[in-house]
Design an enzyme around this catalytic site. Sequence first.
Site, PDB file in Angstrom:
ATOM      1  N   GLU A 117     -11.745  18.424  -4.492  1.00 10.95           N
ATOM      2  CA  GLU A 117     -10.418  18.945  -4.124  1.00 10.95           C
ATOM      3  C   GLU A 117     -10.455  19.698  -2.792  1.00 10.95           C
ATOM      4  OE1 GLU A 117      -8.308  17.605  -5.770  1.00 10.95           O
ATOM      5  OE2 GLU A 117      -8.922  17.446  -7.871  1.00 10.95           O
ATOM      6  N   HIS A 141      -8.576  26.842  -8.357  1.00  9.57           N
ATOM      7  CA  HIS A 141      -8.052  25.789  -9.227  1.00  9.57           C
ATOM      8  C   HIS A 141      -8.745  25.888 -10.579  1.00  9.57           C
ATOM      9  CE1 HIS A 141      -6.902  21.943 -10.842  1.00  9.57           C
ATOM     10  NE2 HIS A 141      -8.099  21.424 -10.723  1.00  9.57           N
ATOM     11  N   HIS A 143      -8.314  24.866 -15.129  1.00  5.04           N
ATOM     12  CA  HIS A 143      -7.718  24.010 -16.157  1.00  5.04           C
ATOM     13  C   HIS A 143      -7.389  24.846 -17.395  1.00  5.04           C
ATOM     14  CE1 HIS A 143     -10.006  20.139 -14.567  1.00  5.04           C
ATOM     15  NE2 HIS A 143      -9.170  20.638 -13.678  1.00  5.04           N
ATOM     16  N   GLU A 171       6.638  42.051 -16.911  1.00  8.39           N
ATOM     17  CA  GLU A 171       6.095  42.227 -15.559  1.00  8.39           C
ATOM     18  C   GLU A 171       5.720  40.917 -14.878  1.00  8.39           C
ATOM     19  OE1 GLU A 171       3.480  45.564 -15.199  1.00  8.39           O
ATOM     20  OE2 GLU A 171       4.961  46.879 -16.104  1.00  8.39           O
ATOM     21  N   HIS A 212      -2.728  18.592 -15.787  1.00  8.14           N
ATOM     22  CA  HIS A 212      -4.053  18.746 -15.160  1.00  8.14           C
ATOM     23  C   HIS A 212      -4.475  20.225 -15.056  1.00  8.14           C
ATOM     24  CE1 HIS A 212      -6.979  17.490 -11.733  1.00  8.14           C
ATOM     25  NE2 HIS A 212      -7.284  18.701 -12.152  1.00  8.14           N
TER      26      HIS A 212
HETATM   27  P1  13P Z   1     -14.866  18.940  -8.720  1.00  6.63           P
HETATM   28  O1  13P Z   1     -16.031  18.958  -9.695  1.00  6.63           O
HETATM   29  O2  13P Z   1     -15.039  17.858  -7.680  1.00  6.63           O
HETATM   30  O3  13P Z   1     -14.624  20.302  -8.132  1.00  6.63           O
HETATM   31  O4  13P Z   1     -13.571  18.518  -9.552  1.00  6.63           O
HETATM   32  C1  13P Z   1     -13.146  19.279 -10.633  1.00  6.63           C
HETATM   33  C2  13P Z   1     -11.685  19.231 -10.810  1.00  6.63           C
HETATM   34  O5  13P Z   1     -11.126  20.070 -11.476  1.00  6.63           O
HETATM   35  C3  13P Z   1     -10.903  18.151 -10.138  1.00  6.63           C
HETATM   36  O6  13P Z   1      -9.545  18.441 -10.134  1.00  6.63           O
HETATM   37 ZN    ZN Z   2      -8.980  19.832 -11.768  1.00  5.03          ZN
END
Ligand code: 13P
Ligand code: ZN
Length: 274
Positions: A117, A141, A143, A171, A212
């Site tokens: 990413e 980023h 999940h 809040e 995602h």
């Molecule tokens: P990477 O292992 O390449 O960082 O990818 C993980 C991920 O969350 C892709 O969206």
């Molecule tokens: Zn991801």
Amino acid sequence: MSQITELKFMREFIGVCAEGYRLGWHERNGGNLSYRMSAEDVASAKEFLQDGAPWQDIGTEVPGLKNEYFLVTGSGKHMRNVPLCPEENICIVKVDESGTKFQIQWGLVAGGRPTSELPTHLMNHEIKKQLTGGKYRVIYHAHPGNLIALTFVLPLEDKAFTHELWEMATENPVVFPQGIGIVPWMVPGGRDIAIATSKLMYKYDVAVWAHHGLFCAGPTFDDTFGLMNTVEKAAEICVKVKSMGGKCQTIPEKGFVQLAKDFNIELNQGFLNC
Ligand code: 13P
Ligand code: ZN
């Protein structure tokens, strides 16, 4: 300094990876983190950095980041392993003069490349650097499970999604006053999703990737991690409320206006219903 991992920005970066994993946001290699190093950070790490590795394509253009250094997680590397062996799982890259290539100058000692990413991270950094006069330095980023679950249930629309999460704790509007942008489902890891995400970064610090995960931007590790944590907590409450049969009452619409006034925040007026 005997070890690069003793530097403050390194310790904070590794701390975010460890805490995000502990909270269940980073199954396997899920999620990635990047930090735009300050001139002082680069100077303090200089003795550990090496020129000479091949220049590789970023996969997009970020001229606004020419000659900048980033600490970033490796692709396919597990957040769980970052504190156990930082030099194998994260790296410092330098962006070239044209803003189209990067060079690994430290880390990934057992091989590998920066996160898949990287185009999204760097395009977000470029916009936030420009918009904040260099204040923003972190793109994260993750999940997180409740947030991802909500992308199957809530409308994939900025206003509806934001308003629902604002309502989930008093809040919340203070923490993400501009709101949340939504990227519809797309194939991750390339320039197209990077463009879609970075467009949202002009308006928001939070961008959802439907089905995602989530991208957050901020000036410090604490702010950016705290933002991720707050949005995921809001999502958790929302999942609980929906699982209990839905809302019986909520924060009055005028309450948001009062909150903005008393907390002195610029709430995104377009996302209010009054
Ligand atoms: P990477 O292992 O390449 O960082 O990818 C993980 C991920 O969350 C892709 O969206
Ligand atoms: Zn991801």
